[in-house]
Design an enzyme around this catalytic site. Sequence first.
Site, PDB file in Angstrom:
ATOM      1  N   ALA A 192       0.924  -1.311  -0.148  1.00  0.00           N
ATOM      2  CA  ALA A 192       0.029  -0.059  -0.004  1.00  0.00           C
ATOM      3  C   ALA A 192       0.896   1.200   0.100  1.00  0.00           C
ATOM      4  O   ALA A 192       2.206   1.166   0.372  1.00  0.00           O
ATOM      5  CB  ALA A 192      -0.639  -0.097   1.196  1.00  0.00           C
TER       6      ALA A 192
ATOM      7  N   GLY B 111       0.481  -5.131   0.598  1.00  0.00           N
ATOM      8  CA  GLY B 111      -0.673  -5.018  -0.146  1.00  0.00           C
ATOM      9  C   GLY B 111      -0.322  -5.795  -1.683  1.00  0.00           C
ATOM     10  O   GLY B 111      -1.108  -6.175  -2.406  1.00  0.00           O
TER      11      GLY B 111
ATOM     12  N   GLU C  97      -0.753  -9.298  -1.153  1.00  0.00           N
ATOM     13  CA  GLU C  97      -2.281  -9.398  -1.112  1.00  0.00           C
ATOM     14  C   GLU C  97      -3.006  -9.444  -2.681  1.00  0.00           C
ATOM     15  O   GLU C  97      -3.897  -9.944  -2.835  1.00  0.00           O
ATOM     16  CB  GLU C  97      -2.568  -8.360  -0.247  1.00  0.00           C
TER      17      GLU C  97
ATOM     18  N   GLU D 201       3.932  -5.969   6.875  1.00  0.00           N
ATOM     19  CA  GLU D 201       3.088  -4.894   7.767  1.00  0.00           C
ATOM     20  C   GLU D 201       3.503  -4.862   9.144  1.00  0.00           C
ATOM     21  O   GLU D 201       3.490  -3.794   9.678  1.00  0.00           O
ATOM     22  CB  GLU D 201       1.493  -4.883   7.724  1.00  0.00           C
TER      23      GLU D 201
HETATM   24  N1  3HC Z   1       4.654   3.524   0.267  1.00  0.00           N
HETATM   25  C1  3HC Z   1       5.150   4.765  -0.144  1.00  0.00           C
HETATM   26  N2  3HC Z   1       6.553   4.934  -0.306  1.00  0.00           N
HETATM   27  C2  3HC Z   1       7.138   3.957  -0.516  1.00  0.00           C
HETATM   28  C3  3HC Z   1       6.713   2.582  -0.136  1.00  0.00           C
HETATM   29  C4  3HC Z   1       5.274   2.426   0.290  1.00  0.00           C
HETATM   30  N3  3HC Z   1       4.973   1.176   0.714  1.00  0.00           N
HETATM   31  N4  3HC Z   1       7.834   1.559  -0.058  1.00  0.00           N
HETATM   32  C5  3HC Z   1       8.911   2.424  -0.357  1.00  0.00           C
HETATM   33  N5  3HC Z   1       8.439   4.005  -0.759  1.00  0.00           N
HETATM   34  C6  3HC Z   1       9.453   4.833  -0.881  1.00  0.00           C
HETATM   35  C7  3HC Z   1      10.536   5.081   0.058  1.00  0.00           C
HETATM   36  O1  3HC Z   1      10.016   5.824   1.136  1.00  0.00           O
HETATM   37  C8  3HC Z   1      11.610   5.601  -0.679  1.00  0.00           C
HETATM   38  O2  3HC Z   1      11.236   6.987  -1.004  1.00  0.00           O
HETATM   39  P1  3HC Z   1      12.411   8.195  -1.127  1.00  0.00           P
HETATM   40  O3  3HC Z   1      13.142   7.792  -2.292  1.00  0.00           O
HETATM   41  O4  3HC Z   1      11.633   9.392  -1.264  1.00  0.00           O
HETATM   42  O5  3HC Z   1      13.086   8.097   0.109  1.00  0.00           O
HETATM   43  C9  3HC Z   1      11.382   4.886  -2.108  1.00  0.00           C
HETATM   44  O6  3HC Z   1      10.071   4.253  -2.291  1.00  0.00           O
HETATM   45  C10 3HC Z   1      12.454   3.934  -2.198  1.00  0.00           C
HETATM   46  O7  3HC Z   1      12.309   3.181  -1.223  1.00  0.00           O
HETATM   47  P2  3HC Z   1      13.850   2.345  -0.503  1.00  0.00           P
HETATM   48  O8  3HC Z   1      14.683   3.496  -0.285  1.00  0.00           O
HETATM   49  O9  3HC Z   1      13.409   1.513   0.739  1.00  0.00           O
HETATM   50  O10 3HC Z   1      14.038   1.496  -1.716  1.00  0.00           O
HETATM   51  P3  3HC Z   1      14.709   0.159  -1.632  1.00  0.00           P
HETATM   52  O11 3HC Z   1      15.063  -0.193  -3.033  1.00  0.00           O
HETATM   53  O12 3HC Z   1      15.952   0.042  -0.522  1.00  0.00           O
HETATM   54  O13 3HC Z   1      13.664  -0.963  -0.816  1.00  0.00           O
HETATM   55  C11 3HC Z   1      11.507  -1.960  -0.704  1.00  0.00           C
HETATM   56  C12 3HC Z   1      12.379  -1.343  -1.741  1.00  0.00           C
HETATM   57  C13 3HC Z   1      12.232  -3.314  -0.358  1.00  0.00           C
HETATM   58  C14 3HC Z   1      10.332  -2.150  -1.564  1.00  0.00           C
HETATM   59  C15 3HC Z   1      11.301  -1.034   0.533  1.00  0.00           C
HETATM   60  O14 3HC Z   1      10.898   0.169   0.227  1.00  0.00           O
HETATM   61  C16 3HC Z   1      10.251  -1.585   1.305  1.00  0.00           C
HETATM   62  O15 3HC Z   1      10.584  -2.352   2.123  1.00  0.00           O
HETATM   63  N6  3HC Z   1       9.068  -0.792   1.277  1.00  0.00           N
HETATM   64  C17 3HC Z   1       8.050  -1.068   2.211  1.00  0.00           C
HETATM   65  C18 3HC Z   1       7.207  -2.254   2.038  1.00  0.00           C
HETATM   66  C19 3HC Z   1       6.061  -2.492   2.941  1.00  0.00           C
HETATM   67  O16 3HC Z   1       6.277  -2.248   4.055  1.00  0.00           O
HETATM   68  N7  3HC Z   1       4.968  -2.716   2.347  1.00  0.00           N
HETATM   69  C20 3HC Z   1       3.769  -2.735   3.320  1.00  0.00           C
HETATM   70  C21 3HC Z   1       3.112  -1.565   3.059  1.00  0.00           C
HETATM   71  S1  3HC Z   1       1.505  -1.559   4.124  1.00  0.00           S
HETATM   72  C22 3HC Z   1       0.512  -2.400   3.232  1.00  0.00           C
HETATM   73  O17 3HC Z   1       0.649  -2.872   2.238  1.00  0.00           O
HETATM   74  C23 3HC Z   1      -0.707  -2.398   3.977  1.00  0.00           C
HETATM   75  C24 3HC Z   1      -1.791  -3.379   3.231  1.00  0.00           C
HETATM   76  O18 3HC Z   1      -1.682  -4.624   3.879  1.00  0.00           O
HETATM   77  C25 3HC Z   1      -3.314  -2.956   3.212  1.00  0.00           C
END
Ligand code: 3HC
Length: 692
Positions: free
Chosen positions: A66, A105, A108, A128
């Site tokens: 998400a 997400g 998912e 998450e």
């Molecule tokens: N939403 C918004 N921005 C995000 C994001 C997300 N889910 N994931 C990454 N970003 C952004 C980062 O903030 C960063 O922004 P910036 O360049 O402005 O600083 C940019 O994307 C790049 O991210 P990373 O520096 O972390 O890049 P990497 O290549 O090192 O890692 C990744 C990539 C493994 C995808 C890592 O970004 C990550 O782990 N992201 C989060 C994944 C996550 O937690 N997903 C679950 C979200 S909650 C959800 O899905 C709820 C659902 O169940 C309803």
Amino acid sequence: MTAITDKVNYHAEGNVGVITINNPPVNALSVGVRAGIQGGIEAANKDDSVSSVVIVCDGRTFIAGADITEFGKPPQEPSLHQVIGSIEMSNKPVVAAIHGTALGGGLETALGCHYRVASPKAQVGLPEVKLGILPGAGGTQRLPRVVGIPMALEMITSGNPIKADKALEVGLVDEIADGDLKSTAIAFAEKVVAEGRPLIKISDRDEKLQAAKDNPGIFDDFRKSIARKARNFEAPENCIKAVQASTELPFPEGLKRERELFIELMEGEQSISQRYFFFAERQAAKIPDVPKDTPLIDINKVGIIGAGTMGGGIAMNFLQAGIPVTIVETTQEALDKGVALIEKNYAATVSKGRMSREAMDKCMSLLSPTTELEDVKDVDIVIEAIFENMDVKKELFAKLDGICKDGAILATNTSTLDVEEIGDVTERPEYVIGLHFFSPANVMKLLEEVRTTKTSKSVMATCMALAKRIGKVPAMVGVCEGFVGNRILHRRSEQATQLIMEGALPQDVDRVLFDFGMPMGPFAMSDLAGNDVGWRIRQGKGETSPIADAICELGRFGQKTGSGYYLYKEGSRTPTPDPVVEEIILKASADAGIERREISDQEILERCIYPMINEGAKILEEGIATRASDIDVIWVYGYGWPVYRGGPMRYAEAVGLETVYNSLVAYQEKFGDYFKPAALLERLVKEGKSFS
Ligand code: 3HC
């Protein structure tokens, strides 16, 4: 090619409809992506020329979750639930083509598809929990139906992803693409149609739940197994409850239960702090005056001076990243000891099954031990990790300056000394930087990088990138005594000592901070690190500390001598309070003319934590740290501050800056100017502003 939204396209390739998502950098499920996928599914179902659908992403990854920036804002339709529902209900089979990371997400969404094809390097997971929430778009109900309860619990409560081959093995993906992912997914979709395979709706599958339905005790057993790791965290418990619901409720009811548990977490302080921290960590990697396109220095070979515990630990980081290391010691004996320790550490990891023997051999083959300083002449960066003595370090840096090739970076791992002064003995102060690793250096994630007024942008950018390459989280700070982390730590140590002088005992202070969420309190930490370290530093400076000195004079250096502030039974790390220490403390109070009093837990907490926040504010005022959130990153990754409290500066905001300020003023009135609020804190409170 039809643009469904500005982030999603649809087109037909032969008889397969292809939905392509393009939302850099990580294809997060922003509203435009959600609407685009839903529109794409509708378009494909209306498109008579296609009989199946593939969802694929442009860029470096499949959907990584998400869009976290949308959390806390008014929801926009379609919801992810609706989107995933429309995928699952599609009349034509939908295949997810996964590359990079399908997370949260993203996974998912893939679980809403009827089939999944992945590239060999892909990873899938539900992280998450690391944001203090749970998978809220069906993940807790669908994943168990595919991989079974034990694995779903493990994946959802740890948040750790699994690799494509494992995902194939457990049925989470149906095929690994040998060649081009999109073509393989299209061919797979065609095969599904040609073979008349069913539209597999995961929500209809129940067979993997049966074992847990027959043995509901599995959930309590799992709770117990993660209790230590999950201490004080709220999200893992809700994750378990949601997964349990998949075995107790029909799918639609399970989704509702998941939603309730999700919202409970989303609105809580822990998740707010953990989401804040997600962005804090990424912000810390950026230095405002160092542009993104600053040229980097190639780092292909590293030199490390000092093969003690610290030097060896630092070396391991580079070896594991495949970077050759030349490690230097003054005597063959010390060198052999250092190399043996590295080998022993790797062997322990191998024996725990966390590293292969081949990987260990590869690491060891990249290590070149030597007693000749000259041998670092061709490395790209040298990291000095010898003992803390300014004169010795200066002498070493002058020598390294003469030995190392032009353009090589000279770094010091000092935790206290003035990096500027060290750099000034060289002809290349712009190539000198502090790289402060935390012990154990092969484990702790933080790398506190210290810039001097002369460190070049290119050196800073290179060292930030290098940190990422070796799996560290870097934060750049300026020069001051103790830099950011230890400077703040000192304030806490001073108050901890003062509190036991006034009436508390070490076990009281440690208990309050442990309950707050720290891995251990200041006295247990001192016993772990070795009380003799501080004692020698005090002796060098001609300083005294009655209780700490008395403890050291008895040879009670901490865990390594079996006693310190606590007693340790042989082979045990469990601290037991010791009447001898209590006697020392009572005497010290009496000698200082202090009448001991009962001190409340609240006072212990405030007096340990608020001066840390105050010091953080001074550090910001002085420009030593760029942002309050950098201080938080340093404290979470360097000192084990509980991430669900965001870090000391975020915690101050959760408590309320005004509350912190008022308490400091009250303590100042009672105990003196030690507690005087920093000017920045005072100003922010007056202006009603926050650190961020
Ligand atoms: N939403 C918004 N921005 C995000 C994001 C997300 N889910 N994931 C990454 N970003 C952004 C980062 O903030 C960063 O922004 P910036 O360049 O402005 O600083 C940019 O994307 C790049 O991210 P990373 O520096 O972390 O890049 P990497 O290549 O090192 O890692 C990744 C990539 C493994 C995808 C890592 O970004 C990550 O782990 N992201 C989060 C994944 C996550 O937690 N997903 C679950 C979200 S909650 C959800 O899905 C709820 C659902 O169940 C309803």
